[in-house]
Scaffold this motif. Structure first.
Motif, PDB file in Angstrom:
ATOM      1  N   SER A   1     -16.123  13.383  34.979  1.00 32.79           N
ATOM      2  CA  SER A   1     -15.851  14.339  36.049  1.00 32.79           C
ATOM      3  C   SER A   1     -15.832  15.763  35.492  1.00 32.79           C
ATOM      4  O   SER A   1     -16.429  16.677  36.083  1.00 32.79           O
ATOM      5  CB  SER A   1     -14.519  14.011  36.733  1.00 32.79           C
ATOM      6  OG  SER A   1     -13.478  13.910  35.773  1.00 32.79           O
ATOM      7  N   CYS A   2     -15.182  15.960  34.368  1.00 33.81           N
ATOM      8  CA  CYS A   2     -15.138  17.277  33.747  1.00 33.81           C
ATOM      9  C   CYS A   2     -16.500  17.669  33.170  1.00 33.81           C
ATOM     10  O   CYS A   2     -16.908  18.832  33.248  1.00 33.81           O
ATOM     11  CB  CYS A   2     -14.072  17.301  32.657  1.00 33.81           C
ATOM     12  SG  CYS A   2     -12.411  16.992  33.274  1.00 33.81           S
ATOM     13  N   LEU A   3     -17.190  16.696  32.603  1.00 34.99           N
ATOM     14  CA  LEU A   3     -18.537  16.973  32.096  1.00 34.99           C
ATOM     15  C   LEU A   3     -19.477  17.367  33.223  1.00 34.99           C
ATOM     16  O   LEU A   3     -20.343  18.228  33.051  1.00 34.99           O
ATOM     17  CB  LEU A   3     -19.084  15.749  31.361  1.00 34.99           C
ATOM     18  CG  LEU A   3     -18.459  15.431  30.007  1.00 34.99           C
ATOM     19  CD1 LEU A   3     -19.016  14.127  29.452  1.00 34.99           C
ATOM     20  CD2 LEU A   3     -18.704  16.574  29.006  1.00 34.99           C
ATOM     21  N   MET A   4     -19.312  16.746  34.379  1.00 34.76           N
ATOM     22  CA  MET A   4     -20.122  17.095  35.551  1.00 34.76           C
ATOM     23  C   MET A   4     -19.870  18.540  35.949  1.00 34.76           C
ATOM     24  O   MET A   4     -20.800  19.282  36.269  1.00 34.76           O
ATOM     25  CB  MET A   4     -19.789  16.154  36.705  1.00 34.76           C
ATOM     26  CG  MET A   4     -20.504  16.459  38.005  1.00 34.76           C
ATOM     27  SD  MET A   4     -20.154  15.220  39.273  1.00 34.76           S
ATOM     28  CE  MET A   4     -18.374  15.482  39.508  1.00 34.76           C
ATOM     29  N   ASN A   5     -18.610  18.942  35.899  1.00 29.28           N
ATOM     30  CA  ASN A   5     -18.243  20.304  36.271  1.00 29.28           C
ATOM     31  C   ASN A   5     -18.797  21.329  35.287  1.00 29.28           C
ATOM     32  O   ASN A   5     -19.477  22.284  35.685  1.00 29.28           O
ATOM     33  CB  ASN A   5     -16.717  20.410  36.334  1.00 29.28           C
ATOM     34  CG  ASN A   5     -16.236  21.733  36.892  1.00 29.28           C
ATOM     35  OD1 ASN A   5     -16.764  22.213  37.895  1.00 29.28           O
ATOM     36  ND2 ASN A   5     -15.234  22.314  36.270  1.00 29.28           N
ATOM     37  N   ILE A   6     -18.565  21.110  34.005  1.00 25.74           N
ATOM     38  CA  ILE A   6     -19.025  22.059  32.994  1.00 25.74           C
ATOM     39  C   ILE A   6     -20.549  22.037  32.894  1.00 25.74           C
ATOM     40  O   ILE A   6     -21.200  23.083  32.799  1.00 25.74           O
ATOM     41  CB  ILE A   6     -18.409  21.736  31.624  1.00 25.74           C
ATOM     42  CG1 ILE A   6     -16.890  21.687  31.716  1.00 25.74           C
ATOM     43  CG2 ILE A   6     -18.846  22.761  30.582  1.00 25.74           C
ATOM     44  CD1 ILE A   6     -16.210  21.085  30.492  1.00 25.74           C
ATOM     45  N   GLY A   7     -21.112  20.837  32.924  1.00 22.99           N
ATOM     46  CA  GLY A   7     -22.569  20.721  32.835  1.00 22.99           C
ATOM     47  C   GLY A   7     -23.267  21.389  33.999  1.00 22.99           C
ATOM     48  O   GLY A   7     -24.348  21.982  33.840  1.00 22.99           O
ATOM     49  N   GLY A   8     -22.664  21.303  35.171  1.00 24.33           N
ATOM     50  CA  GLY A   8     -23.245  21.964  36.337  1.00 24.33           C
ATOM     51  C   GLY A   8     -23.300  23.471  36.158  1.00 24.33           C
ATOM     52  O   GLY A   8     -24.292  24.122  36.518  1.00 24.33           O
ATOM     53  N   ARG A   9     -22.242  24.014  35.582  1.00 21.68           N
ATOM     54  CA  ARG A   9     -22.210  25.458  35.345  1.00 21.68           C
ATOM     55  C   ARG A   9     -23.238  25.862  34.290  1.00 21.68           C
ATOM     56  O   ARG A   9     -23.964  26.862  34.442  1.00 21.68           O
ATOM     57  CB  ARG A   9     -20.809  25.875  34.900  1.00 21.68           C
ATOM     58  CG  ARG A   9     -20.660  27.371  34.590  1.00 21.68           C
ATOM     59  CD  ARG A   9     -21.026  28.239  35.806  1.00 21.68           C
ATOM     60  NE  ARG A   9     -20.888  29.649  35.520  1.00 21.68           N
ATOM     61  CZ  ARG A   9     -19.820  30.373  35.889  1.00 21.68           C
ATOM     62  NH1 ARG A   9     -18.819  29.800  36.531  1.00 21.68           N
ATOM     63  NH2 ARG A   9     -19.779  31.662  35.622  1.00 21.68           N
TER      64      ARG A   9
ATOM     65  N   ARG B   1     -26.640  19.698  26.586  1.00 19.21           N
ATOM     66  CA  ARG B   1     -26.564  18.387  27.230  1.00 19.21           C
ATOM     67  C   ARG B   1     -25.123  17.873  27.211  1.00 19.21           C
ATOM     68  O   ARG B   1     -24.406  18.062  26.234  1.00 19.21           O
ATOM     69  CB  ARG B   1     -27.468  17.394  26.490  1.00 19.21           C
ATOM     70  CG  ARG B   1     -27.536  16.015  27.119  1.00 19.21           C
ATOM     71  CD  ARG B   1     -28.741  15.268  26.610  1.00 19.21           C
ATOM     72  NE  ARG B   1     -28.838  13.929  27.156  1.00 19.21           N
ATOM     73  CZ  ARG B   1     -29.889  13.137  26.971  1.00 19.21           C
ATOM     74  NH1 ARG B   1     -30.931  13.559  26.259  1.00 19.21           N
ATOM     75  NH2 ARG B   1     -29.931  11.927  27.494  1.00 19.21           N
ATOM     76  N   THR B   2     -24.693  17.272  28.293  1.00 21.96           N
ATOM     77  CA  THR B   2     -23.356  16.679  28.346  1.00 21.96           C
ATOM     78  C   THR B   2     -23.482  15.165  28.210  1.00 21.96           C
ATOM     79  O   THR B   2     -24.350  14.546  28.802  1.00 21.96           O
ATOM     80  CB  THR B   2     -22.642  17.026  29.660  1.00 21.96           C
ATOM     81  OG1 THR B   2     -23.436  16.586  30.771  1.00 21.96           O
ATOM     82  CG2 THR B   2     -22.401  18.517  29.780  1.00 21.96           C
ATOM     83  N   MET B   3     -22.571  14.589  27.401  1.00 16.17           N
ATOM     84  CA  MET B   3     -22.583  13.149  27.172  1.00 16.17           C
ATOM     85  C   MET B   3     -21.155  12.628  27.056  1.00 16.17           C
ATOM     86  O   MET B   3     -20.327  13.230  26.367  1.00 16.17           O
ATOM     87  CB  MET B   3     -23.345  12.800  25.881  1.00 16.17           C
ATOM     88  CG  MET B   3     -24.829  13.055  25.931  1.00 16.17           C
ATOM     89  SD  MET B   3     -25.648  12.582  24.366  1.00 16.17           S
ATOM     90  CE  MET B   3     -25.460  10.782  24.421  1.00 16.17           C
ATOM     91  N   HIS B   4     -20.890  11.530  27.721  1.00 17.45           N
ATOM     92  CA  HIS B   4     -19.605  10.869  27.520  1.00 17.45           C
ATOM     93  C   HIS B   4     -19.519  10.425  26.066  1.00 17.45           C
ATOM     94  O   HIS B   4     -20.502  10.006  25.464  1.00 17.45           O
ATOM     95  CB  HIS B   4     -19.478   9.666  28.454  1.00 17.45           C
ATOM     96  CG  HIS B   4     -18.103   9.100  28.518  1.00 17.45           C
ATOM     97  ND1 HIS B   4     -17.561   8.356  27.492  1.00 17.45           N
ATOM     98  CD2 HIS B   4     -17.146   9.163  29.486  1.00 17.45           C
ATOM     99  CE1 HIS B   4     -16.337   7.982  27.824  1.00 17.45           C
ATOM    100  NE2 HIS B   4     -16.054   8.470  29.029  1.00 17.45           N
TER     101      HIS B   4
END
Length: 259
Positions: free
Chosen positions: A213-221, A230-233
């Protein structure tokens, strides 16, 4: 009895690769993994918005689905922490003494993934190989609610070939907070902008965390601003081995430098 994987609804619907990576990693470590098909939302959105009695219904479903398992592993600090943080008060709000008893019994068996790896399995080097420059964002739930401490860092630093760099102001929230980002858009956006700026300061090509959820937020920005980080769990990094080869489209790090 196999270990149950509670993949969370966000991962199931938007980031299925995280669940697949969790299964790959756990099986590589010799853990028999079961995925109960009846699992659903943990109820965090309901609980955080004030719907305690409605959360109790989802808590009851969680107990019915996972009650037979000795260990339940969750690749999410926010969802993994909910049974111990919220289910008791939800059961009390619903006046359900039986549910209260059941959630008190099951909560200690729910483990966030990095807790399970380091505390239950007793491993830090999971045989991963990831030759890229990586930074890590400790999400609010992992940092403040679940107290994961240095567990994710120990796991990342043990990854072969990794060029790990610390994130400045890492303890600051990214601004997501579920409905917080909807109800307080301007404040959330400013917080997210600061977090994205700190990520860029590291020179990392991959941002990791234990909550998508946080990666989605930061990655979107980052994407909106035209940056290719790139964002990765975290588990997706831990699941990779040297046999998988470099990550497509991400520069390779070697001896602390990129090539």
């Amino acid at each position: 009895m196999p270990t149950a994987l509670f993949v969370t609804c966000l991962n199931d619907t938007l980031y299925p690769g995280t669940g697949q990576a969790a299964v790959t990693l756990l099986r590589r470590l010799g853990v028999a993994v079961d995925f109960p098909q009846q699992q659903s939302c943990c109820g965090q959105m309901h609980y955080n918005t004030g719907y305690r009695k409605e959360t109790a219904k989802l808590a009851r479903h969680f107990v019915e689905v996972f009650g037979e398992y000795d260990e339940i592993v969750v690749p999410s600090a926010s969802c993994g922490g909910l049974p111990s943080e919220a289910y008791e008060s939800a059961a009390e709000a619903a006046g359900d003494a039986g549910l209260l008893r059941d959630v008190r019994e099951i909560a200690p068996r729910v483990h966030e993934l990095t807790q399970y790896l380091t505390d239950t399995l007793g491993v830090e080097d999971v045989g991963a190989h990831f030759p890229h420059r990586v930074t890590y964002h400790p999400t609010c739930h992992s940092l403040r609610a679940m107290g994961l401490g240095d567990r994710p860092y120990r796991l990342l630093r043990a990854v072969g070939g990794i060029d790990f760099v610390e994130l400045p102001a890492q303890e600051e929230c990214c601004g997501f907070g579920g409905t917080f980002s909807v109800k307080n858009g301007a404040v959330s956006g400013a917080m997210n902008g600061d977090k994205a700026r700190h990520v860029l300061e590291t020179g990392a090509h991959v941002l990791a965390a234990v909550d998508n959820s946080c990666l989605m937020n930061i990655g979107g920005r980052l994407t909106k601003d035209g940056h290719a980080v790139r964002t990765m769990h975290l588990v997706e990094i831990l699941a990779r081995t040297e046999a998988d080869g470099p990550l497509a489209g991400v520069p390779v790090a070697q001896n602390g430098a990129l090539r």
